[in-house]
Design a protein around this motif. Structure first.
Motif, PDB file in Angstrom:
ATOM      1  N   ALA A 152       1.128  -1.159  -0.047  1.00 44.27           N
ATOM      2  CA  ALA A 152      -0.163  -0.196   0.669  1.00 44.27           C
ATOM      3  C   ALA A 152       0.825   1.752  -0.073  1.00 44.27           C
ATOM      4  N   ARG A 153       0.105   2.218  -0.077  1.00 44.05           N
ATOM      5  CA  ARG A 153       1.329   3.754  -0.675  1.00 44.05           C
ATOM      6  C   ARG A 153      -0.178   4.558  -0.443  1.00 44.05           C
ATOM      7  N   HIS A 154       0.057   4.839   0.882  1.00 48.85           N
ATOM      8  CA  HIS A 154      -1.124   6.418   1.500  1.00 48.85           C
ATOM      9  C   HIS A 154       0.071   7.488   1.147  1.00 48.85           C
ATOM     10  N   TRP A 155      -0.894   8.242   0.389  1.00 43.98           N
ATOM     11  CA  TRP A 155       0.194   9.889   0.253  1.00 43.98           C
ATOM     12  C   TRP A 155      -0.734  11.289  -0.190  1.00 43.98           C
ATOM     13  N   LEU A 156       0.433  11.596  -0.177  1.00 41.59           N
ATOM     14  CA  LEU A 156      -0.088  13.282   0.120  1.00 41.59           C
ATOM     15  C   LEU A 156       0.092  14.252  -1.960  1.00 41.59           C
ATOM     16  N   TYR A 157      -0.665  14.960  -2.668  1.00 48.36           N
ATOM     17  CA  TYR A 157      -0.275  15.389  -3.741  1.00 48.36           C
ATOM     18  C   TYR A 157      -0.640  16.742  -3.173  1.00 48.36           C
ATOM     19  N   PRO A 158       0.302  17.661  -3.115  1.00 53.27           N
ATOM     20  CA  PRO A 158       0.474  18.914  -2.778  1.00 53.27           C
ATOM     21  C   PRO A 158      -0.983  20.319  -3.576  1.00 53.27           C
ATOM     22  N   PRO A 217      -5.129  19.652  -2.147  1.00 53.07           N
ATOM     23  CA  PRO A 217      -5.324  19.909  -1.307  1.00 53.07           C
ATOM     24  C   PRO A 217      -6.288  19.570   0.134  1.00 53.07           C
ATOM     25  N   GLY A 218      -6.039  19.238   0.672  1.00 55.40           N
ATOM     26  CA  GLY A 218      -7.712  18.498   1.599  1.00 55.40           C
ATOM     27  C   GLY A 218      -7.841  17.432   1.387  1.00 55.40           C
ATOM     28  N   VAL A 219      -7.122  16.396   0.195  1.00 49.56           N
ATOM     29  CA  VAL A 219      -7.675  14.645  -0.156  1.00 49.56           C
ATOM     30  C   VAL A 219      -6.132  13.775  -0.039  1.00 49.56           C
ATOM     31  N   GLY A 260      -8.557   1.789  -5.083  1.00 50.98           N
ATOM     32  CA  GLY A 260      -7.590   3.122  -4.923  1.00 50.98           C
ATOM     33  C   GLY A 260      -8.497   3.324  -4.602  1.00 50.98           C
ATOM     34  N   ALA A 261      -8.183   4.303  -3.761  1.00 53.14           N
ATOM     35  CA  ALA A 261      -9.334   5.489  -2.670  1.00 53.14           C
ATOM     36  C   ALA A 261      -8.798   6.900  -2.727  1.00 53.14           C
ATOM     37  N   LEU A 262      -9.990   7.770  -2.340  1.00 53.71           N
ATOM     38  CA  LEU A 262      -9.896   8.848  -2.421  1.00 53.71           C
ATOM     39  C   LEU A 262     -10.314   9.333  -0.963  1.00 53.71           C
TER      40      LEU A 262
END
Length: 319
Positions: free
Chosen positions: A40-46, A49-51, A119-121
């Protein structure tokens, strides 16, 4: 459902797996034993924002009853995900979507021995409300009516958001995210009911919740908690489960993990975080964090730090 796996998270180089999943094909194997490996990878994409973002493959992983402060939009690519929600077990298979509203208790597990990939948002309430108000005319707090939706096209769009984020394509990621939320609210959306506290039991549960938040690191026993809010242990237990979907001890663990995420988001080390939120030590935090969030706290924190560095580099490049 959780947001990762207890196994080591993988990095941006796994875009090939995402492409295969989005196209409906199997993810590429990664050496001996890869067929049974959980990743798994759980991450942020700048630029979103807010996701929060997730790409995962689970086999034996099960998730404790927990909640999210965000919405969950999970697109299944292989296998069948099961989750207990609203008093019943629900199942989402390939091309299906598992949809969870904020603060809604649920679990997560594989229905079949081969597990599932998805995959999830995880968009915040503010993100979803803003998109819904702009594109659907729905005001207030929108919510998903059904927790499972069979919509292969929208599922492919979810994978498209993840792929665009991996590739650094902000225009595509933002466009596809807005399209996903709009489609889901139009086809499966409504107003979230306002939560009101009624009756002595509900008021006692609300007071008990406030006490637990204040004493996150040093909680009282059930008897002490009941005495503090002026009721008996068993009436409080029943009222709390009715109000919040889980008993006080399970709710407390969920709240501690939420607090731990906020500290890790701010850059705190896992060992310091464990002590601050009331876990006995870092292994205690690791165990509960992985069973609710999915990835270990160290992997979670590394992704946050990497996202912050990417954002600073992009916004303030060296001369």
């Amino acid at each position: 459902m959780g947001t990762g796996t207890g196994r080591p998270a993988h990095g941006p180089g796994d875009g090939a797996a995402a492409d295969a999943q989005a196209a409906g094909g199997p993810a590429p194997a990664r050496g001996p034993g890869a067929a049974g490996r959980e990743q798994a990878r759980h991450w942020l994409y700048p630029d979103l924002p807010g996701v929060d973002l997730l790409r995962a493959r689970y086999v034996r992983k099960t998730f404790l009853r927990h909640t999210h402060e965000t919405y969950v939009i999970a697109a299944i690519s292989h296998g069948v995900e099961g989750f207990h929600h609203g008093g019943a077990d629900r199942y989402a298979g390939p091309g299906g979507l598992a949809l969870i509203n904020p603060d809604t208790p649920h679990t997560g597990f594989a229905k079949e021995p081969e597990g599932w990939r998805y995959g999830a948002l995880y968009p915040s309430a503010d993100v979803v409300a803003a998109i819904a108000a702009e594109t659907t005319g729905l005001r207030g707090a929108p919510g998903f009516v059904s927790p499972v939706l069979d919509d292969a096209h929208t599922a492919r769009l979810v994978h498209g958001v993840l792929r665009a984020a991996d590739e650094g394509n902000a225009l595509a990621a933002d466009t596809l995210l807005r399209t996903v939320v709009t489609r889901l609210i139009r086809s499966n959306g409504g107003r979230l009911p306002a939560r009101t506290v009624r009756g002595a039991g509900a008021r006692a549960a609300a007071r008990a919740r406030a006490v637990l938040l204040e004493r996150l690191a040093d909680p009282p026993s059930l008897a002490e908690l009941a005495d503090a809010v002026g009721t008996g242990p068993f009436p409080l237990l029943r009222a709390f489960k009715e109000a919040y979907g889980m008993p006080p001890h399970a709710w407390l663990t969920d709240a501690r993990v939420r607090a731990a995420r906020r500290l890790l988001d701010a850059g705190h080390a896992p060992a310091h975080t464990a002590a601050e939120v009331g876990f006995s030590d870092q292994p205690h935090l690791n165990r509960h964090f992985s069973r609710i969030v999915g990835v270990p706290p160290g992997a979670y924190r590394r992704e946050r730090i990497a996202a912050a560095r990417t954002y600073k580099t992009a916004r303030h490049p060296r001369p």
